[in-house]
Structures are given as C-alpha cells and as structure tokens.
Design an enzyme around this catalytic site. Structure first.
Site, PDB file in Angstrom:
ATOM      1  N   TYR A 260      71.880  15.788  29.390  1.00 37.51           N
ATOM      2  CA  TYR A 260      70.884  16.126  30.409  1.00 37.51           C
ATOM      3  C   TYR A 260      70.678  14.935  31.326  1.00 37.51           C
ATOM      4  O   TYR A 260      70.506  13.802  30.874  1.00 37.51           O
ATOM      5  CB  TYR A 260      69.548  16.521  29.753  1.00 37.51           C
ATOM      6  CG  TYR A 260      69.661  17.812  28.985  1.00 37.51           C
ATOM      7  CD1 TYR A 260      69.520  19.038  29.631  1.00 37.51           C
ATOM      8  CD2 TYR A 260      69.967  17.804  27.632  1.00 37.51           C
ATOM      9  CE1 TYR A 260      69.664  20.230  28.927  1.00 37.51           C
ATOM     10  CE2 TYR A 260      70.115  18.991  26.923  1.00 37.51           C
ATOM     11  CZ  TYR A 260      69.958  20.203  27.578  1.00 37.51           C
ATOM     12  OH  TYR A 260      70.109  21.379  26.890  1.00 37.51           O
TER      13      TYR A 260
ATOM     14  N   CYS B 130      74.771  17.915  42.955  1.00 37.97           N
ATOM     15  CA  CYS B 130      74.557  18.228  41.540  1.00 37.97           C
ATOM     16  C   CYS B 130      74.125  19.683  41.395  1.00 37.97           C
ATOM     17  O   CYS B 130      73.233  20.156  42.111  1.00 37.97           O
ATOM     18  CB  CYS B 130      73.490  17.311  40.944  1.00 37.97           C
ATOM     19  SG  CYS B 130      73.372  17.446  39.144  1.00 37.97           S
TER      20      CYS B 130
ATOM     21  N   GLU C 202      78.310  15.870  40.496  1.00 37.61           N
ATOM     22  CA  GLU C 202      78.143  16.236  39.087  1.00 37.61           C
ATOM     23  C   GLU C 202      77.859  17.733  39.047  1.00 37.61           C
ATOM     24  O   GLU C 202      76.782  18.173  39.458  1.00 37.61           O
ATOM     25  CB  GLU C 202      76.955  15.465  38.502  1.00 37.61           C
ATOM     26  CG  GLU C 202      77.193  15.021  37.065  1.00 37.61           C
ATOM     27  CD  GLU C 202      76.209  13.933  36.673  1.00 37.61           C
ATOM     28  OE1 GLU C 202      76.611  12.776  36.691  1.00 37.61           O
ATOM     29  OE2 GLU C 202      75.047  14.279  36.374  1.00 37.61           O
TER      30      GLU C 202
ATOM     31  N   TYR D 147      78.494  21.679  36.884  1.00 38.35           N
ATOM     32  CA  TYR D 147      78.716  22.224  35.526  1.00 38.35           C
ATOM     33  C   TYR D 147      78.900  23.730  35.586  1.00 38.35           C
ATOM     34  O   TYR D 147      78.568  24.359  36.567  1.00 38.35           O
ATOM     35  CB  TYR D 147      77.533  21.883  34.618  1.00 38.35           C
ATOM     36  CG  TYR D 147      76.192  21.908  35.311  1.00 38.35           C
ATOM     37  CD1 TYR D 147      75.503  23.101  35.466  1.00 38.35           C
ATOM     38  CD2 TYR D 147      75.609  20.736  35.835  1.00 38.35           C
ATOM     39  CE1 TYR D 147      74.273  23.135  36.108  1.00 38.35           C
ATOM     40  CE2 TYR D 147      74.374  20.746  36.458  1.00 38.35           C
ATOM     41  CZ  TYR D 147      73.708  21.949  36.603  1.00 38.35           C
ATOM     42  OH  TYR D 147      72.495  21.965  37.244  1.00 38.35           O
TER      43      TYR D 147
END
Ligand code: A2P
Length: 414
Positions: free
Chosen positions: A203, A372, A412, A414
């Site tokens: 995290y 992000c 970044e 995901y």
C-alpha cells in the site's frame, strides 16, 4: 590421472522471495519476458534471461539483484524457484568454467539504461535529483514491525458501493521513516489455501513524511475493500478486507518502507503534475499535504501543483471534501467523473485534453509527473499527453525521454 572435466557455470539471475514485494515492476520491465510469477513468487527463467539488467534499477526493494553461480546443466528451474520461501545458499563450485557472455552481461546489469517505450510501462529509473534519501527494507517478512491502528474511517459516502477507508497506523517509539510516494507491506494474519502464511500486500502511503498527524510517528493508507477481481467476478481481497475491518487499537504486522524512485522533488520552484484514479490518490495526497505544510510554515517554496483525479462520482472520490477546500492558487484541481447520471463518462485523460494549454505550460517548466491508479488509464494518459504536446508545439517523445532520464516521470499502476 586425468584432471576432472571442467563444468560450464552460469551466473543465474534469482529473485529473493523474502524481500520481493510482488509489485510486478520486473515482469513489466523485462524486455525478453524472462520473468514470471504465481500467487506467491516472482521468478526468472534461466534459459531466457540475458542479464541485460533492465529490471535492476526499477525494482523498489533490491530483491531482483541476486546472481548465483550454478552449473549450467542444473540451473534452478522455474518450478524450484516457485517453491522457495528463501534463496538457497550459494553453491560451492571449484571446478567450473564461467560462461563468459552471461557473466559480462551480469556485471554490467546495474548500469543498464531503461528504454523509453510508450507501448509498455514507462517510468523513471531514478528519483528526482532533489528527493530526500529514502530508507528501504528496514522491516521484512521475517522481521516485521508492529503498528497500532490509531483510526479507521470510511471515506466514501455510505450511499455508494465503493468502500474506501482511511487507516492510520501508529509506530509509537519505533523507527519507521517514510517519504511521500513510498509504500509499506501489510502481512494479513492466517494462512492461504495451501496452509502457507499470507503473502504481504503493498500500500502506498497517503500521508507526508512528517506523519498523518504532524509530529506523530504515524502514517495513513487509502484502502479500497476488494469485493471483485479485475474481470468483475466476486472475490474477497484478503488484505483489504482485513484492513478495512480493523478496529482502533488493533495491531498490524508491517514491512518496508519500499520504493526508491517514486519520490517527490524538494527544490524550490519544482512543479508537480499528478494524475490518479481512485486509491491511486494516496501518493498525491501525501505530496500535496507535504507541500501544504511547508508553505504554511515556510511560505512559497514549491512551484505549481496540478491534479487530475478520476472517480466514478464525487461520493466515491476519496478525500473529495478536503480537496475542495484547498485554494486554487495552491493547487489546480481537475476531477473526472465516469458514472454521473445524465453526464457523459469522463476520464482523467479527457480532462487533460480539456486543460491542454495549461498542461503544456507546466510541461515546458521544471515539472515532475506522477501517475498512479488503474493500469488501464496509463495508455489513455500517455495518448492525451502526446496529443496535448502536439497541439501546443511540444515534442512529446523527446520530452518524455528527457523526463524519464531526469527522474521526472513516475508511474505506478495496478
Ligand atoms: P469506470 O466508471 O469506467 O470504471 P474505480 O472506482 O474502479 O477504482 O475506478 C476509478 C475511476 O477510474 C473510475 O472513474 C473508472 O471509470 C476510471 N477508469 C476505469 N478505466 C479507466 C481507463 N482506462 N482510463 C481512465 N480511467 C479509467
């Protein structure tokens, strides 16, 4: 008596499973697809890896940088590596001949340049020149630190589906230095379906270096309760559900800090262009709050802040209320809502295009880009930035190449 036949030896590239945080950076970076993973380990295919070193510097932990001398004929297989909980001890090889090509490449590995390729994940292999020194790997899976939950608050409106929490972890008198943009690992208690301890989950911190509460040894996380996978199938996210359900006073096992490149510049006049979706807002909140605190005490120290933030609607956008209160002269905010009745679906890339002239103005200056959030937005954002540059007379390809080299482009997803 004849001398023993020499055996060919290679320098085999291995990943330390004890330190690896499963961020997928190596697998994304590898230009020859030599890295793969299962639900626990990231591993390197000995017959595919050419030791080019492209994966070395982007790795936030250094777990990628292990090279064992092994007989070529009995290099560790993928299956063996997937079963490891720790690296095997180095082998005792005294009659081998080193395979020179593999050896030379490995020696150069750490200095390898990362290629700029907009079709794959592009990010700076170095931090901003003025970033503060990050501490990493102070606490590992074998040696975690215990934090205490100082608060756990739902950020999203009770009327909406997304359950996003702001969780404050306190470290008391223990040492846990962390910078904006860095991450921590959380180890959920219990074991997985195979009876092995749960792997840690990463995290990004949402608080600045001076603590969630200034002067306290604490930090905050922005955690979305995972109830479905990327394909929309129902699933229960082990770590996110564990964290979102934690009561105040509970203790949590933490590893880290992690991350050596996704850091903010500290020099006066540096601009931040921040682009995020959902919980990808955590590092943006950390950086914004650091600048806000600095300016409230030391006056104007930084350059401009510009934020593009995407969410389904205002009720599901973490920190919407506090963000609205930040004055325009401090931060230029652009919200993109994708699911508002009666309004067209809007993504951050649409907002970037709409604010093209202002974005280009920022890109002409001493600007650091941070992206992000969802993996899917990466390509859309790159396309939007390219279009904005083209329309404003900027060469995006050259600019991106320069920004990557100068530690000014950080992604970044995901
Ligand atoms: P969408 O409504 O199409 O899912 P989430 O709430 O799932 O974390 O997503 C955060 C925001 O990111 C949502 O508004 C979501 O829109 C948006 N989003 C999803 N895919 C993309 C994409 N490819 N590019 C930009 N934004 C995206």
């Amino acid at each position: 008596m004849n001398a023993p036949e020499p055996i060919a030896i290679i320098r085999q590239h291995l990943i330390d499973p004890e330190v690896c945080i499963r961020c997928n950076t190596c697998e994304e970076t590898c230009p020859v697809d030599a890295i793969t993973h299962d639900s626990r380990n990231y591993v390197v295919k000995a017959d595919v890896c050419n030791a080019c070193g492209a994966c070395i510097s982007p790795c936030p932990t250094g777990s990628i940088d292990h090279w064992h001398l092994v007989p070529k004929a009995s290099a560790y297989t993928i299956e063996e590596q997937l079963g490891w909980d720790e690296l095997p001890p180095p082998q005792d090889l005294d009659t081998g001949v080193l395979d020179q090509a593999a050896s030379d490449n490995a020696a150069e590995a750490a200095g390898e340049e990362v290629q700029v390729n907009a079709a794959t994940s592009t990010t700076s292999p170095t931090p901003p020149w003025s970033a503060a020194h990050p501490y990493v790997n102070l606490y590992t899976l074998k040696n975690p630190i215990t934090a205490t939950v100082a608060g756990n608050y739902r950020l999203t409106d009770p009327s909406v589906e997304s359950d996003i929490h702001h969780i404050v972890l306190d470290f008391g008198t223990q040492v846990f230095p962390i910078l904006e943009g860095q991450s921590i690992g959380i180890i959920p208690p219990g074991t997985d379906a195979n009876g092995k301890p749960h792997y840690l989950r990463m995290y990004s911190v949402a608080s600045p270096r001076s603590g969630e509460r200034e002067g306290y040894n604490n930090l905050s996380l922005t955690v979305k309760r995972v109830v479905e996978d990327h394909e929309g199938r129902p699933t229960v996210g082990v770590a996110s559900n564990y964290l979102c359900d934690l009561p105040k006073g509970a203790t949590v096992q933490v590893t880290g800090p992690f991350g050596v490149n996704y850091l903010m510049p500290n020099h006066a006049g540096s601009n931040l262009l921040m682009i995020c979706t959902g919980t990808g807002s955590a590092p943006m909140r950390a950086m914004t709050e650091h600048r806000r605190r600095l300016e409230s005490t030391a006056g104007k120290v930084g350059g401009k802040l510009m934020l593009f933030f995407g969410a389904r609607n205002a009720q599901e956008l973490p920190y919407f209320g506090p963000l609205l209160k930040l004055p325009e002269h401090f931060i230029d905010k652009h919200f993109a809502f994708s699911r508002v009745d009666g309004q067209p679906k809007t993504y951050v890339q649409d907002k970037i295009r709409a604010a093209g002239a202002k974005v280009a103005e920022l890109l002409r200056g001493d600007t650091y880009i941070y992206i992000c959030g969802l993996k899917g937005m990466e390509m859309g954002v790159m396309d939007a930035l390219r279009e904005v540059c083209a329309a404003e007379g900027l060469d995006w390809t050259a600019l991106l190449d320069r920004m990557v080299r100068e530690g000014r482009f950080h992604v970044e997803t995901y």
